[in-house]
Design a protein around this motif. Structure first.
Motif, mmCIF file in Angstrom:
data_model
loop_
_atom_site.group_PDB
_atom_site.id
_atom_site.type_symbol
_atom_site.label_atom_id
_atom_site.label_comp_id
_atom_site.label_asym_id
_atom_site.label_seq_id
_atom_site.Cartn_x
_atom_site.Cartn_y
_atom_site.Cartn_z
ATOM 1 N N VAL A 112 0.842 -1.194 0.000
ATOM 2 C CA VAL A 112 0.000 0.000 0.000
ATOM 3 C C VAL A 112 0.880 1.247 0.000
ATOM 4 C CG1 VAL A 112 -1.789 1.274 1.239
ATOM 5 C CG2 VAL A 112 -1.853 -1.222 1.192
ATOM 6 N N VAL A 113 1.909 1.254 0.841
ATOM 7 C CA VAL A 113 2.836 2.382 0.905
ATOM 8 C C VAL A 113 3.571 2.553 -0.421
ATOM 9 C CG1 VAL A 113 4.962 3.236 1.970
ATOM 10 C CG2 VAL A 113 3.130 2.295 3.399
ATOM 11 N N ARG B 8 4.109 5.702 -5.570
ATOM 12 C CA ARG B 8 4.091 5.768 -7.033
ATOM 13 C C ARG B 8 2.938 6.632 -7.550
ATOM 14 N NH1 ARG B 8 6.039 0.403 -9.814
ATOM 15 N NH2 ARG B 8 7.694 -0.302 -8.405
ATOM 16 N N GLY B 9 2.173 7.214 -6.648
ATOM 17 C CA GLY B 9 1.048 8.045 -7.052
ATOM 18 C C GLY B 9 -0.225 7.283 -7.333
ATOM 19 N N VAL B 10 -0.294 6.014 -6.906
ATOM 20 C CA VAL B 10 -1.481 5.178 -7.120
ATOM 21 C C VAL B 10 -2.322 5.171 -5.849
ATOM 22 C CG1 VAL B 10 -2.316 2.844 -7.609
ATOM 23 C CG2 VAL B 10 -0.278 3.720 -8.782
ATOM 24 N N ALA B 11 -3.590 5.491 -5.965
ATOM 25 C CA ALA B 11 -4.492 5.430 -4.813
ATOM 26 C C ALA B 11 -4.653 3.977 -4.383
ATOM 27 C CB ALA B 11 -5.846 6.028 -5.173
ATOM 28 N N ALA B 12 -4.381 3.679 -3.104
ATOM 29 C CA ALA B 12 -4.409 2.295 -2.641
ATOM 30 C C ALA B 12 -4.986 2.226 -1.231
ATOM 31 C CB ALA B 12 -3.000 1.700 -2.657
ATOM 32 N N LEU B 13 -5.717 1.158 -0.975
ATOM 33 C CA LEU B 13 -6.296 0.908 0.341
ATOM 34 C C LEU B 13 -5.991 -0.526 0.743
ATOM 35 C CD1 LEU B 13 -8.201 1.710 2.732
ATOM 36 C CD2 LEU B 13 -10.086 0.802 1.340
ATOM 37 N N GLY B 14 -5.483 -0.713 1.950
ATOM 38 C CA GLY B 14 -5.260 -2.043 2.486
ATOM 39 C C GLY B 14 -6.440 -2.490 3.327
ATOM 40 N N VAL C 205 -5.521 -6.955 13.965
ATOM 41 C CA VAL C 205 -5.308 -5.681 14.653
ATOM 42 C C VAL C 205 -3.855 -5.258 14.547
ATOM 43 C CG1 VAL C 205 -5.342 -4.542 16.907
ATOM 44 C CG2 VAL C 205 -7.244 -6.022 16.222
ATOM 45 N N GLN C 206 -2.938 -6.221 14.688
ATOM 46 C CA GLN C 206 -1.512 -5.914 14.576
ATOM 47 C C GLN C 206 -1.182 -5.365 13.197
ATOM 48 O OE1 GLN C 206 1.095 -6.029 16.647
ATOM 49 N NE2 GLN C 206 0.079 -6.846 18.459
ATOM 50 N N ALA C 207 -1.744 -5.960 12.165
ATOM 51 C CA ALA C 207 -1.494 -5.489 10.806
ATOM 52 C C ALA C 207 -1.988 -4.063 10.624
ATOM 53 C CB ALA C 207 -2.164 -6.419 9.796
ATOM 54 N N VAL C 208 -3.187 -3.794 11.084
ATOM 55 C CA VAL C 208 -3.773 -2.467 10.919
ATOM 56 C C VAL C 208 -2.950 -1.425 11.666
ATOM 57 C CG1 VAL C 208 -5.791 -1.047 11.471
ATOM 58 C CG2 VAL C 208 -6.094 -3.329 10.483
ATOM 59 N N GLN C 209 -2.524 -1.765 12.875
ATOM 60 C CA GLN C 209 -1.731 -0.813 13.639
ATOM 61 C C GLN C 209 -0.422 -0.475 12.936
ATOM 62 O OE1 GLN C 209 -1.429 -1.634 17.820
ATOM 63 N NE2 GLN C 209 0.326 -0.292 18.104
ATOM 64 N N ARG C 210 0.228 -1.478 12.368
ATOM 65 C CA ARG C 210 1.494 -1.236 11.679
ATOM 66 C C ARG C 210 1.289 -0.449 10.381
ATOM 67 N NH1 ARG C 210 2.181 -4.385 15.448
ATOM 68 N NH2 ARG C 210 4.194 -4.954 16.341
ATOM 69 N N CYS C 211 0.171 -0.683 9.725
ATOM 70 C CA CYS C 211 -0.157 0.133 8.552
ATOM 71 C C CYS C 211 -0.275 1.602 8.937
ATOM 72 C CB CYS C 211 -1.474 -0.329 7.936
ATOM 73 S SG CYS C 211 -1.367 -1.810 6.916
ATOM 74 N N LEU C 212 -0.991 1.856 10.004
ATOM 75 C CA LEU C 212 -1.205 3.236 10.435
ATOM 76 C C LEU C 212 0.115 3.890 10.838
ATOM 77 C CD1 LEU C 212 -4.474 2.766 12.528
ATOM 78 C CD2 LEU C 212 -4.258 3.767 10.246
ATOM 79 N N GLU C 213 0.992 3.109 11.482
ATOM 80 C CA GLU C 213 2.281 3.649 11.904
ATOM 81 C C GLU C 213 3.146 4.074 10.718
ATOM 82 O OE1 GLU C 213 3.841 0.466 14.210
ATOM 83 O OE2 GLU C 213 2.672 0.970 16.022
ATOM 84 N N ALA D 197 -2.979 3.761 4.136
ATOM 85 C CA ALA D 197 -4.442 3.778 4.261
ATOM 86 C C ALA D 197 -4.924 2.348 4.452
ATOM 87 C CB ALA D 197 -5.063 4.398 3.014
ATOM 88 N N VAL D 198 -5.697 2.081 5.489
ATOM 89 C CA VAL D 198 -6.062 0.706 5.818
ATOM 90 C C VAL D 198 -7.444 0.663 6.443
ATOM 91 C CG1 VAL D 198 -5.008 0.835 8.127
ATOM 92 C CG2 VAL D 198 -5.247 -1.407 6.975
ATOM 93 N N LEU D 199 -8.107 -0.455 6.254
ATOM 94 C CA LEU D 199 -9.429 -0.706 6.823
ATOM 95 C C LEU D 199 -9.388 -2.021 7.579
ATOM 96 C CD1 LEU D 199 -12.364 0.423 6.837
ATOM 97 C CD2 LEU D 199 -12.810 -1.056 4.867
ATOM 98 N N HIS D 200 -9.832 -2.013 8.832
ATOM 99 C CA HIS D 200 -9.878 -3.229 9.654
ATOM 100 C C HIS D 200 -11.186 -3.960 9.355
ATOM 101 C CE1 HIS D 200 -10.034 -5.243 13.861
ATOM 102 N NE2 HIS D 200 -9.405 -6.000 12.980
ATOM 103 N N ARG D 201 -11.106 -4.900 8.415
ATOM 104 C CA ARG D 201 -12.331 -5.570 7.981
ATOM 105 C C ARG D 201 -11.983 -6.876 7.286
ATOM 106 N NH1 ARG D 201 -16.593 -1.545 5.432
ATOM 107 N NH2 ARG D 201 -16.046 -0.585 7.435
#
Length: 225
Positions: free
Chosen positions: A76-77, A82-88, A93-101, A105-109
Motif C-alpha cells: 500500500v505504501v 508511485r502516485g497510485v491510490a491504494a487501500l489495504g 489488529v496488529q497489521a492495521v496498527q502497523r499500517c497506520l504507523e 491507508a487501511v481498513l480493519h475488515r
C-alpha cells in the motif's frame, strides 16, 4: 472443495482476525497444513519495504488498488509512493496498527464484508499467500471479481511449483515448546494455489490469466473472462 478431514477440523476453526497477530508482533511462526505439509511465513518481508521482487506486481497497478490481506502495508505504501491510490484491508489488529504507523491507508475488515468502492476498483491484490483467505480460492476470486470495475484486474501471487490445496491449517509458534505450539494453536481454513492449477481455478471463478511472471516468486494477472 475441502476434504472430510479438513471439514471436521473446521468445526473448531476460529476467527482468523487474531490468528496472525502473534506472527506480526514478531514471534517466529510457520504454517502447518492438516496434511502435515509445512509452509514458511515470510514475516520479515511483510514488515520490510517493498523491493524489486514486488516490482512486477506494483508496476501493473495503474489505478485505484485494493490490497486484501495487506499485513503491515508495504505494498500500500509503495503504491502510494508511485502516485497510485491504494487501500489495504486486513482482519489483524496488529497489521492495521502497523499500517497506520507507516502511513498506509487501511481498513480493519474481513475481505468478505462490505468494502468501499465495490465494483469500482481498477485492481485487487492478493499477495504473500493471501489466496488462502477463507480456504476456497474460487470463492475468494469471485469476491475479488465483484470488487473490480470494468476492465479491472486481479494481481495474484502463487506458490511456486504447487497445484491446488484446500483444507485447514494452524500457525506453529517456534518460540514455544512443541506441546504448547500445537495445543494452543487454533485451526483455520486455508488454501494454497500454484501455477499448475491457476488456469482451472481462474476459469471456475469467471476469470482468465492475461499475464504471468515466473521467478523465485510467481505472479499472474487475472481479468474477467
Amino acid at each position: 472443495m475441502t476434504d472430510p478431514v479438513a471439514a471436521e477440523l473446521l468445526t473448531a476453526a476460529t476467527d482468523t482476525g487474531t490468528v496472525f497477530d502473534a506472527a506480526l508482533a514478531g514471534r517466529r511462526h510457520r504454517l502447518v497444513r492438516h496434511d502435515g505439509v509445512v509452509l514458511p511465513l515470510a514475516v520479515q518481508r511483510w514488515h520490510d519495504d517493498a523491493d524489486t521482487d514486488d516490482d512486477w506486481l506494483l508496476g501493473r497497478c495503474s489505478g485505484p488498488t485494493l490490497d486484501l490481506g495487506c499485513g503491515p502495508g508495504r505494498l500500500v505504501v509503495a503504491l502510494a509512493d508511485r502516485g497510485v491510490a491504494a487501500l489495504g484491508v486486513d482482519v489483524s489488529v496488529q497489521a492495521v496498527q502497523r499500517c497506520l504507523e507507516r502511513g498506509a491507508a487501511v481498513l480493519h475488515r474481513d475481505a468478505f464484508e462490505r468494502l468501499p468502492g465495490e465494483g469500482r476498483w481498477q485492481h485487487v491484490v492478493l499477495a504473500d499467500g493471501n489466496i488462502g483467505i477463507g480456504g476456497d480460492p474460487v470463492t475468494l476470486l469471485r469476491r475479488c471479481r465483484a470488487l473490480l470495475a470494468d476492465g479491472g484486474t486481479i494481481l495474484l501471487e502463487l506458490e511456486p511449483d504447487a497445484a491446488l490445496w484446500c483444507g485447514s491449517a494452524y500457525l506453529e509458534c517456534l518460540d514455544d515448546t512443541p506441546v504448547d505450539a500445537v495445543t494452543d494453536a487454533p485451526w483455520f481454513p486455508w488454501a494454497v494455489l500454484g501455477p499448475h492449477a491457476v488456469d482451472e481455478v481462474a476459469t471456475e471463478a469467471g476469470l482468465a490469466v492475461v499475464a504471468r511472471a515466473d521467478g523465485p516468486r510467481v505472479f499472474v494477472e487475472l481479468a474477467r473472462a
